[in-house]
Write an enzyme that holds these catalytic residues in place. Sequence first.
Site, PDB file in Angstrom:
ATOM      1  N   ALA A 183      -2.299 -10.360 -13.544  1.00  0.00           N
ATOM      2  CA  ALA A 183      -2.318  -9.516 -14.751  1.00  0.00           C
ATOM      3  C   ALA A 183      -0.943  -8.887 -14.965  1.00  0.00           C
ATOM      4  O   ALA A 183      -0.528  -8.031 -14.180  1.00  0.00           O
ATOM      5  CB  ALA A 183      -3.384  -8.436 -14.618  1.00  0.00           C
ATOM      6  N   VAL A 201       2.854   1.871  -6.985  1.00  0.00           N
ATOM      7  CA  VAL A 201       1.549   1.564  -7.576  1.00  0.00           C
ATOM      8  C   VAL A 201       0.508   1.370  -6.480  1.00  0.00           C
ATOM      9  O   VAL A 201      -0.635   1.835  -6.600  1.00  0.00           O
ATOM     10  CB  VAL A 201       1.625   0.317  -8.483  1.00  0.00           C
ATOM     11  CG1 VAL A 201       0.271   0.075  -9.152  1.00  0.00           C
ATOM     12  CG2 VAL A 201       2.704   0.491  -9.536  1.00  0.00           C
ATOM     13  N   HIS A 232      12.026   0.776 -18.638  1.00  0.00           N
ATOM     14  CA  HIS A 232      11.438   1.071 -17.330  1.00  0.00           C
ATOM     15  C   HIS A 232      12.380   1.923 -16.491  1.00  0.00           C
ATOM     16  O   HIS A 232      13.564   2.026 -16.777  1.00  0.00           O
ATOM     17  CB  HIS A 232      11.141  -0.230 -16.567  1.00  0.00           C
ATOM     18  CG  HIS A 232       9.901  -0.923 -17.025  1.00  0.00           C
ATOM     19  ND1 HIS A 232       9.867  -1.734 -18.123  1.00  0.00           N
ATOM     20  CD2 HIS A 232       8.632  -0.917 -16.519  1.00  0.00           C
ATOM     21  CE1 HIS A 232       8.637  -2.217 -18.291  1.00  0.00           C
ATOM     22  NE2 HIS A 232       7.864  -1.727 -17.335  1.00  0.00           N
ATOM     23  N   LYS A 264      13.065  -0.834 -10.798  1.00  0.00           N
ATOM     24  CA  LYS A 264      12.284  -2.048 -11.053  1.00  0.00           C
ATOM     25  C   LYS A 264      13.070  -3.294 -10.654  1.00  0.00           C
ATOM     26  O   LYS A 264      14.245  -3.434 -10.991  1.00  0.00           O
ATOM     27  CB  LYS A 264      11.906  -2.095 -12.542  1.00  0.00           C
ATOM     28  CG  LYS A 264      11.041  -3.277 -12.915  1.00  0.00           C
ATOM     29  CD  LYS A 264      10.418  -3.087 -14.279  1.00  0.00           C
ATOM     30  CE  LYS A 264       9.632  -4.321 -14.702  1.00  0.00           C
ATOM     31  NZ  LYS A 264       8.660  -4.778 -13.704  1.00  0.00           N
ATOM     32  N   THR A 315       5.266  -7.750 -18.537  1.00  0.00           N
ATOM     33  CA  THR A 315       4.561  -7.433 -19.786  1.00  0.00           C
ATOM     34  C   THR A 315       5.354  -7.930 -20.994  1.00  0.00           C
ATOM     35  O   THR A 315       4.782  -8.522 -21.924  1.00  0.00           O
ATOM     36  CB  THR A 315       4.378  -5.907 -19.896  1.00  0.00           C
ATOM     37  OG1 THR A 315       3.733  -5.450 -18.705  1.00  0.00           O
ATOM     38  CG2 THR A 315       3.545  -5.531 -21.111  1.00  0.00           C
ATOM     39  N   ALA A 340       0.803  -1.230   0.000  1.00  0.00           N
ATOM     40  CA  ALA A 340       0.000   0.000   0.000  1.00  0.00           C
ATOM     41  C   ALA A 340       0.836   1.280   0.000  1.00  0.00           C
ATOM     42  O   ALA A 340       0.354   2.325  -0.413  1.00  0.00           O
ATOM     43  CB  ALA A 340      -0.933  -0.002   1.216  1.00  0.00           C
ATOM     44  N   THR A 360       1.723  -7.699  -9.184  1.00  0.00           N
ATOM     45  CA  THR A 360       3.127  -8.058  -8.956  1.00  0.00           C
ATOM     46  C   THR A 360       3.591  -9.054 -10.016  1.00  0.00           C
ATOM     47  O   THR A 360       2.833  -9.961 -10.403  1.00  0.00           O
ATOM     48  CB  THR A 360       3.287  -8.658  -7.542  1.00  0.00           C
ATOM     49  OG1 THR A 360       2.720  -7.730  -6.618  1.00  0.00           O
ATOM     50  CG2 THR A 360       4.744  -8.896  -7.201  1.00  0.00           C
TER      51      THR A 360
HETATM   52  N1  LIG Z   1       0.619  -5.488 -13.521  1.00  0.00           N
HETATM   53  C1  LIG Z   1       0.788  -4.182 -13.652  1.00  0.00           C
HETATM   54  O1  LIG Z   1       0.018  -3.493 -14.354  1.00  0.00           O
HETATM   55  C2  LIG Z   1       1.919  -3.526 -12.933  1.00  0.00           C
HETATM   56  C3  LIG Z   1       2.752  -4.298 -12.192  1.00  0.00           C
HETATM   57  N2  LIG Z   1       3.751  -3.719 -11.460  1.00  0.00           N
HETATM   58  C4  LIG Z   1       4.506  -4.614 -10.596  1.00  0.00           C
HETATM   59  O2  LIG Z   1       4.054  -4.412  -9.251  1.00  0.00           O
HETATM   60  C5  LIG Z   1       5.118  -4.655  -8.352  1.00  0.00           C
HETATM   61  C6  LIG Z   1       5.313  -3.437  -7.464  1.00  0.00           C
HETATM   62  O3  LIG Z   1       5.738  -2.342  -8.242  1.00  0.00           O
HETATM   63  P1  LIG Z   1       6.017  -0.896  -7.586  1.00  0.00           P
HETATM   64  O4  LIG Z   1       4.786  -0.371  -6.949  1.00  0.00           O
HETATM   65  O5  LIG Z   1       6.682  -0.107  -8.645  1.00  0.00           O
HETATM   66  O6  LIG Z   1       7.086  -1.286  -6.460  1.00  0.00           O
HETATM   67  P2  LIG Z   1       7.395  -0.542  -5.079  1.00  0.00           P
HETATM   68  O7  LIG Z   1       8.703  -1.078  -4.611  1.00  0.00           O
HETATM   69  O8  LIG Z   1       7.237   0.925  -5.239  1.00  0.00           O
HETATM   70  O9  LIG Z   1       6.228  -1.040  -4.106  1.00  0.00           O
HETATM   71  C7  LIG Z   1       6.181  -2.298  -3.507  1.00  0.00           C
HETATM   72  C8  LIG Z   1       5.735  -2.117  -2.082  1.00  0.00           C
HETATM   73  O10 LIG Z   1       5.481  -3.385  -1.499  1.00  0.00           O
HETATM   74  C9  LIG Z   1       6.061  -3.387  -0.194  1.00  0.00           C
HETATM   75  N3  LIG Z   1       6.250  -4.753   0.288  1.00  0.00           N
HETATM   76  C10 LIG Z   1       7.359  -5.525   0.245  1.00  0.00           C
HETATM   77  N4  LIG Z   1       7.107  -6.712   0.826  1.00  0.00           N
HETATM   78  C11 LIG Z   1       5.826  -6.684   1.252  1.00  0.00           C
HETATM   79  C12 LIG Z   1       4.998  -7.616   1.915  1.00  0.00           C
HETATM   80  N5  LIG Z   1       5.446  -8.833   2.258  1.00  0.00           N
HETATM   81  N6  LIG Z   1       3.721  -7.253   2.202  1.00  0.00           N
HETATM   82  C13 LIG Z   1       3.257  -6.040   1.862  1.00  0.00           C
HETATM   83  N7  LIG Z   1       4.000  -5.110   1.237  1.00  0.00           N
HETATM   84  C14 LIG Z   1       5.265  -5.433   0.915  1.00  0.00           C
HETATM   85  C15 LIG Z   1       7.336  -2.604  -0.385  1.00  0.00           C
HETATM   86  O11 LIG Z   1       7.907  -2.206   0.838  1.00  0.00           O
HETATM   87  P3  LIG Z   1       9.533  -1.983   0.918  1.00  0.00           P
HETATM   88  O12 LIG Z   1       9.852  -0.964  -0.133  1.00  0.00           O
HETATM   89  O13 LIG Z   1       9.758  -1.537   2.313  1.00  0.00           O
HETATM   90  O14 LIG Z   1      10.132  -3.332   0.598  1.00  0.00           O
HETATM   91  C16 LIG Z   1       6.818  -1.437  -1.214  1.00  0.00           C
HETATM   92  O15 LIG Z   1       6.215  -0.441  -0.402  1.00  0.00           O
HETATM   93  C17 LIG Z   1       6.328  -5.024  -9.226  1.00  0.00           C
HETATM   94  O16 LIG Z   1       6.404  -6.434  -9.359  1.00  0.00           O
HETATM   95  C18 LIG Z   1       5.986  -4.379 -10.557  1.00  0.00           C
HETATM   96  O17 LIG Z   1       6.627  -4.984 -11.641  1.00  0.00           O
HETATM   97  C19 LIG Z   1       3.971  -2.385 -11.494  1.00  0.00           C
HETATM   98  C20 LIG Z   1       3.184  -1.589 -12.268  1.00  0.00           C
HETATM   99  C21 LIG Z   1       2.087  -2.081 -13.033  1.00  0.00           C
HETATM  100  O1  LIG Z   2       7.601  -2.417 -12.428  1.00  0.00           O
HETATM  101  C1  LIG Z   2       6.887  -1.686 -13.173  1.00  0.00           C
HETATM  102  O2  LIG Z   2       6.962  -0.453 -13.141  1.00  0.00           O
HETATM  103  C2  LIG Z   2       5.963  -2.331 -14.100  1.00  0.00           C
HETATM  104  N1  LIG Z   2       5.803  -3.622 -14.032  1.00  0.00           N
HETATM  105  C3  LIG Z   2       4.967  -4.423 -14.850  1.00  0.00           C
HETATM  106  C4  LIG Z   2       5.777  -5.339 -15.707  1.00  0.00           C
HETATM  107  O3  LIG Z   2       6.811  -5.848 -15.251  1.00  0.00           O
HETATM  108  O4  LIG Z   2       5.392  -5.588 -16.853  1.00  0.00           O
HETATM  109  C5  LIG Z   2       3.951  -3.596 -15.612  1.00  0.00           C
HETATM  110  C6  LIG Z   2       4.483  -2.302 -16.122  1.00  0.00           C
HETATM  111  O5  LIG Z   2       5.387  -2.559 -17.139  1.00  0.00           O
HETATM  112  C7  LIG Z   2       5.127  -1.498 -14.994  1.00  0.00           C
END
Ligand SMILES: NC(=O)C1=CN([C@@H]2O[C@H](COP(=O)(O)OP(=O)(O)OC[C@H]3O[C@@H](n4cnc5c(N)ncnc54)[C@H](OP(=O)(O)O)[C@@H]3O)[C@@H](O)[C@H]2O)C=CC1
Ligand SMILES: O=C(O)C1=N[C@H](C(=O)O)C[C@H](O)C1
Length: 254
Positions: free
Chosen positions: A109, A19, A139, A143, A150, A15, A83
């Site tokens: 997704a 994202v 990216h 990341k 994707t 949270a 994720t």
């Molecule tokens: N499918 C889609 O459309 C998209 C997918 N993604 C994917 O989503 C994932 C997250 O991306 P993004 O938001 O950029 O990453 P971030 O690192 O910004 O966010 C991830 C968050 O999850 C927290 N976290 C880590 N472990 C846990 C846990 N066990 N329980 C709850 N929270 C936890 C992290 O904390 P901390 O930093 O302290 O470890 C951090 O706050 C990636 O795998 C990314 O590739 C991203 C964008 C779009």
């Molecule tokens: O980590 C990201 O930022 C993103 N992750 C997803 C992926 O690995 O495809 C979706 C998007 O590209 C953003």
Amino acid sequence: MSAAGEPIKVGVLGARGKVGAEVCRAVEAADDTELVASVDAGDDITALNAAGTEVVVDFTHPDVVMENLHHCIQHGIHAVVGTTGFDRGRLDQLEAWLADAPGVGVLIAPNFSIGAILMMRFAAQAAPFFESVEVVELHHPDKADAPSGTAGRTAEVIAAARRDAGSAPMPDATSTGLDGARGADVDGVRVHSLRVRGLVAHQEVLLGTAGETLTIRHDSLDRVSFTPGVLAGVRAIADHPGLTVGLDAFLDLG
Ligand SMILES: NC(=O)C1=CN([C@@H]2O[C@H](COP(=O)(O)OP(=O)(O)OC[C@H]3O[C@@H](n4cnc5c(N)ncnc54)[C@H](OP(=O)(O)O)[C@@H]3O)[C@@H](O)[C@H]2O)C=CC1
Ligand SMILES: O=C(O)C1=N[C@H](C(=O)O)C[C@H](O)C1
């Protein structure tokens, strides 16, 4: 709304992430969803249960997502997962857990943005008409994974479309060079990963045949691009028990 006509009770894992924070805002803003739990690293995941969470949205990290999903499935909580890091082995494991949890739905997704979903679809449609197809994903450098989920999925759908069409292997006379110069081989499709400060999430699919090329490009310029798709998944997941891969399964794309 849930079956009872009440807003869907949503918990967000990750949270405080890039994202996840955007998803929390979207869930709070929508009339038919209610944010009941916000869980990040170090928080107690049982906060989801205590809050009566019906659907979890997970945007955490490939290293922790399976543990999160095991908890949700065991406790009858549907999951909408952005994720990355899902290979065949992980999907098989989810199906095994879901077999013991009738009625529970999990959506994995690779990308929730409508433009990226259409990019994948157009790439698969075009792939059999060209000799060469390569994927370039770009990216931000924070990341965790490469290639992106994707890009991996795009390569898979391109490869499947070419197999179905009986396409010949792609031409490539490379016989010497540095390791990595030709990118990663995903199902026979070359995938190249760039990590550049300032970028968000971008991808190009380059297709070529004699005398012409076609480039299909998608850009997520802001992480709000993912939230309408996440909400669509949240609204649909209870009606789709078992495992679903790709939000397009819930969309009417014609
Ligand atoms: N499918 C889609 O459309 C998209 C997918 N993604 C994917 O989503 C994932 C997250 O991306 P993004 O938001 O950029 O990453 P971030 O690192 O910004 O966010 C991830 C968050 O999850 C927290 N976290 C880590 N472990 C846990 C846990 N066990 N329980 C709850 N929270 C936890 C992290 O904390 P901390 O930093 O302290 O470890 C951090 O706050 C990636 O795998 C990314 O590739 C991203 C964008 C779009
Ligand atoms: O980590 C990201 O930022 C993103 N992750 C997803 C992926 O690995 O495809 C979706 C998007 O590209 C953003």
